[in-house]
Enzyme design. Structure first.
Site, PDB file in Angstrom:
ATOM      1  N   LYS A 164       0.719  -1.438   0.107  1.00 37.74           N
ATOM      2  CA  LYS A 164      -0.078   0.001   0.049  1.00 37.74           C
ATOM      3  C   LYS A 164       0.798   1.514  -0.068  1.00 37.74           C
ATOM      4  CE  LYS A 164      -1.885  -0.965   3.832  1.00 37.74           C
ATOM      5  NZ  LYS A 164      -1.220  -2.271   4.281  1.00 37.74           N
ATOM      6  N   ARG A 172      -8.831   0.950   9.403  1.00 35.66           N
ATOM      7  CA  ARG A 172      -8.700  -0.195   9.858  1.00 35.66           C
ATOM      8  C   ARG A 172      -9.761  -1.117  10.427  1.00 35.66           C
ATOM      9  NH1 ARG A 172      -2.876   0.353   9.145  1.00 35.66           N
ATOM     10  NH2 ARG A 172      -1.729  -1.574   9.536  1.00 35.66           N
ATOM     11  N   ARG A 213      11.402  -6.040   4.458  1.00 35.98           N
ATOM     12  CA  ARG A 213      11.369  -4.725   4.334  1.00 35.98           C
ATOM     13  C   ARG A 213      12.532  -4.047   5.290  1.00 35.98           C
ATOM     14  NH1 ARG A 213       5.357  -2.194   5.470  1.00 35.98           N
ATOM     15  NH2 ARG A 213       5.632  -3.030   7.243  1.00 35.98           N
ATOM     16  N   ARG A 220      11.992  -2.577  10.679  1.00 36.49           N
ATOM     17  CA  ARG A 220      11.030  -2.120  11.518  1.00 36.49           C
ATOM     18  C   ARG A 220      10.753  -3.044  12.755  1.00 36.49           C
ATOM     19  NH1 ARG A 220       5.598   0.016   8.658  1.00 36.49           N
ATOM     20  NH2 ARG A 220       4.545  -1.115  10.074  1.00 36.49           N
ATOM     21  N   ARG A 226       0.024  -8.823  13.802  1.00 33.32           N
ATOM     22  CA  ARG A 226      -0.421  -8.003  13.017  1.00 33.32           C
ATOM     23  C   ARG A 226      -1.464  -8.622  11.893  1.00 33.32           C
ATOM     24  NH1 ARG A 226       4.482  -5.516  10.875  1.00 33.32           N
ATOM     25  NH2 ARG A 226       3.174  -4.003   9.872  1.00 33.32           N
TER      26      ARG A 226
HETATM   27  P1  ADP Z   1       1.776  -1.608   7.583  1.00 32.73           P
HETATM   28  O1  ADP Z   1       2.384  -0.901   6.654  1.00 32.73           O
HETATM   29  O2  ADP Z   1       2.427  -3.089   7.884  1.00 32.73           O
HETATM   30  O3  ADP Z   1       0.361  -1.899   7.154  1.00 32.73           O
HETATM   31  P2  ADP Z   1       1.351   0.721   9.074  1.00 32.73           P
HETATM   32  O4  ADP Z   1       2.642   1.440   9.180  1.00 32.73           O
HETATM   33  O5  ADP Z   1       0.211   1.127   8.505  1.00 32.73           O
HETATM   34  O6  ADP Z   1       1.683  -0.904   8.749  1.00 32.73           O
HETATM   35  O7  ADP Z   1       1.029   0.529  10.845  1.00 32.73           O
HETATM   36  C1  ADP Z   1       2.020   0.311  11.597  1.00 32.73           C
HETATM   37  C2  ADP Z   1       1.182   0.300  13.173  1.00 32.73           C
HETATM   38  O8  ADP Z   1       0.388   1.548  13.663  1.00 32.73           O
HETATM   39  C3  ADP Z   1      -0.002  -0.714  13.198  1.00 32.73           C
HETATM   40  O9  ADP Z   1       0.392  -2.131  13.440  1.00 32.73           O
HETATM   41  C4  ADP Z   1      -0.949  -0.203  14.625  1.00 32.73           C
HETATM   42  O10 ADP Z   1      -0.200  -0.312  15.390  1.00 32.73           O
HETATM   43  C5  ADP Z   1      -0.681   1.423  14.008  1.00 32.73           C
HETATM   44  N1  ADP Z   1      -1.518   2.234  12.768  1.00 32.73           N
HETATM   45  C6  ADP Z   1      -1.452   2.426  11.799  1.00 32.73           C
HETATM   46  N2  ADP Z   1      -2.742   2.710  10.958  1.00 32.73           N
HETATM   47  C7  ADP Z   1      -3.665   2.524  11.940  1.00 32.73           C
HETATM   48  C8  ADP Z   1      -5.140   2.746  12.082  1.00 32.73           C
HETATM   49  N3  ADP Z   1      -5.702   3.298  11.013  1.00 32.73           N
HETATM   50  N4  ADP Z   1      -5.685   2.284  13.164  1.00 32.73           N
HETATM   51  C9  ADP Z   1      -5.098   1.939  14.276  1.00 32.73           C
HETATM   52  N5  ADP Z   1      -3.640   1.413  14.405  1.00 32.73           N
HETATM   53  C10 ADP Z   1      -3.123   2.151  13.309  1.00 32.73           C
HETATM   54  P1  ADP Z   2       2.480  -1.982   3.186  1.00 32.12           P
HETATM   55  O1  ADP Z   2       2.404  -0.266   3.069  1.00 32.12           O
HETATM   56  O2  ADP Z   2       1.177  -2.396   2.589  1.00 32.12           O
HETATM   57  O3  ADP Z   2       2.675  -2.408   4.578  1.00 32.12           O
HETATM   58  P2  ADP Z   2       4.951  -1.633   1.689  1.00 32.12           P
HETATM   59  O4  ADP Z   2       4.529  -0.767   0.559  1.00 32.12           O
HETATM   60  O5  ADP Z   2       5.594  -1.142   2.704  1.00 32.12           O
HETATM   61  O6  ADP Z   2       3.488  -2.383   2.311  1.00 32.12           O
HETATM   62  O7  ADP Z   2       5.726  -3.168   1.013  1.00 32.12           O
HETATM   63  C1  ADP Z   2       6.259  -3.772   1.884  1.00 32.12           C
HETATM   64  C2  ADP Z   2       7.528  -4.492   1.564  1.00 32.12           C
HETATM   65  O8  ADP Z   2       7.255  -5.028   0.344  1.00 32.12           O
HETATM   66  C3  ADP Z   2       8.678  -3.348   1.218  1.00 32.12           C
HETATM   67  O9  ADP Z   2       9.740  -3.877   1.502  1.00 32.12           O
HETATM   68  C4  ADP Z   2       8.451  -3.120  -0.310  1.00 32.12           C
HETATM   69  O10 ADP Z   2       9.517  -2.637  -0.866  1.00 32.12           O
HETATM   70  C5  ADP Z   2       8.198  -4.641  -0.687  1.00 32.12           C
HETATM   71  N1  ADP Z   2       7.136  -4.602  -1.936  1.00 32.12           N
HETATM   72  C6  ADP Z   2       6.218  -3.349  -2.437  1.00 32.12           C
HETATM   73  N2  ADP Z   2       5.818  -4.022  -3.489  1.00 32.12           N
HETATM   74  C7  ADP Z   2       6.142  -5.170  -3.903  1.00 32.12           C
HETATM   75  C8  ADP Z   2       6.251  -5.946  -4.831  1.00 32.12           C
HETATM   76  N3  ADP Z   2       5.091  -5.807  -5.781  1.00 32.12           N
HETATM   77  N4  ADP Z   2       6.537  -7.058  -5.223  1.00 32.12           N
HETATM   78  C9  ADP Z   2       7.545  -7.407  -3.938  1.00 32.12           C
HETATM   79  N5  ADP Z   2       8.056  -6.360  -3.072  1.00 32.12           N
HETATM   80  C10 ADP Z   2       7.289  -5.290  -2.845  1.00 32.12           C
END
Ligand code: ADP
Ligand code: ADP
Length: 217
Positions: free
Chosen positions: A13, A88, A127, A161, A172
């Site tokens: 995302k 979420r 990541r 992270r 998660r």
């Molecule tokens: P990911 O990229 O793996 O989807 P995020 O960076 O969006 O993770 O979120 C990291 C953490 O921040 C989540 O595990 C949660 O603890 C918190 N967080 C982020 N967005 C939300 C949300 N919309 N509601 C509640 N907690 C959130």
């Molecule tokens: P989210 O925000 O949904 O948690 P990220 O955009 O941070 O996801 O992507 C998670 C990990 O996967 C990062 O290390 C990113 O560089 C990698 N990634 C993103 N898109 C792809 C893809 N199409 N194929 C393989 N790896 C990807």
């Protein structure tokens, strides 16, 4: 364009949201990024959020809703926005709907990033984020960027992270299934709102599919 990017952790995302924001000239707001910045700065919000984030649990709905209300009021969002990682929970989706209604607007699309769980686990363990500028990379290869231990953009050290460690990833993914997945049904009620993106493939391939889904050329 008022868009929500919905999907499990690691689905891409953030990566796709940044590209879409650049391409379409609309701001992207990621609640995870805003919360991590607050944790880094040690603010009151950061101290409260950190307890939940390090456990892999969700930060309370009122807290994140407040952040999104602030972001959307900033003025930059008047011609559209991309929300990444929010809502979420159903309560957050309801809060967002009320917030947009009060502003005389509504969502145009919710894009669901579909990725099999074993691929998510693989992506999250690969990541790496820059401790300084926050850029996100992959240590393996995402078909585009294959990085070493330093940020190609600013030279600072790349880090895993804290919540991308395997034990927290498991929590998660469970939290996603228990609290977030219900949004598929919730948004699915509105015809044409929910669009499923097959988010497997290289970053460029996925981007192409995303632009097609949103009718962006
Ligand atoms: P990911 O990229 O793996 O989807 P995020 O960076 O969006 O993770 O979120 C990291 C953490 O921040 C989540 O595990 C949660 O603890 C918190 N967080 C982020 N967005 C939300 C949300 N919309 N509601 C509640 N907690 C959130
Ligand atoms: P989210 O925000 O949904 O948690 P990220 O955009 O941070 O996801 O992507 C998670 C990990 O996967 C990062 O290390 C990113 O560089 C990698 N990634 C993103 N898109 C792809 C893809 N199409 N194929 C393989 N790896 C990807």
């Amino acid at each position: 364009m008022n868009v929500v990017l919905l999907g499990p952790p690691g689905a891409g995302k953030g990566t796709q949201g940044d590209l879409l924001s650049e391409r379409c000239g609309v701001p992207k707001y990621a609640t995870g990024d805003i919360l991590r910045e607050a944790v880094r700065r040690g603010t009151r919000l950061g101290r409260e959020a950190q307890r939940y984030m390090e456990q892999g649990e969700l930060v309370p709905d009122e807290v994140v809703l407040g952040l999104v209300r602030e972001a959307l009021a900033s003025g930059e969002a008047q011609d559209g926005f991309i929300l990444d990682g929010f809502p979420r929970t159903v309560a957050q989706a309801e809060g967002l709907e009320a917030l947009l209604e009060a502003r005389g607007t509504a969502l145009d699309a919710v894009v669901f990033f579909s990725v099999p769980e074993d691929e998510l686990v693989q992506r999250l363990s690969s990541r790496r984020v820059c401790g300084d500028c926050g850029a996100v990379y992959s240590v393996g290869s995402d078909g585009r960027r294959d990085v070493g231990s330093r940020c190609p953009a600013c030279g600072a050290k790349l880090e895993l992270r804290d919540d991308d460690r395997p034990e927290t990833v498991r929590v998660r993914l469970r939290v996603y299934r228990e609290k977030t997945e219900a949004l598929l049904g919730w948004y699915g009620r509105h015809e044409e709102m929910l669009r499923e993106l097959d988010a497997v493939g290289t970053v460029e391939e996925v981007q192409k599919k995303l632009l097609n889904l949103l009718d962006c050329t």
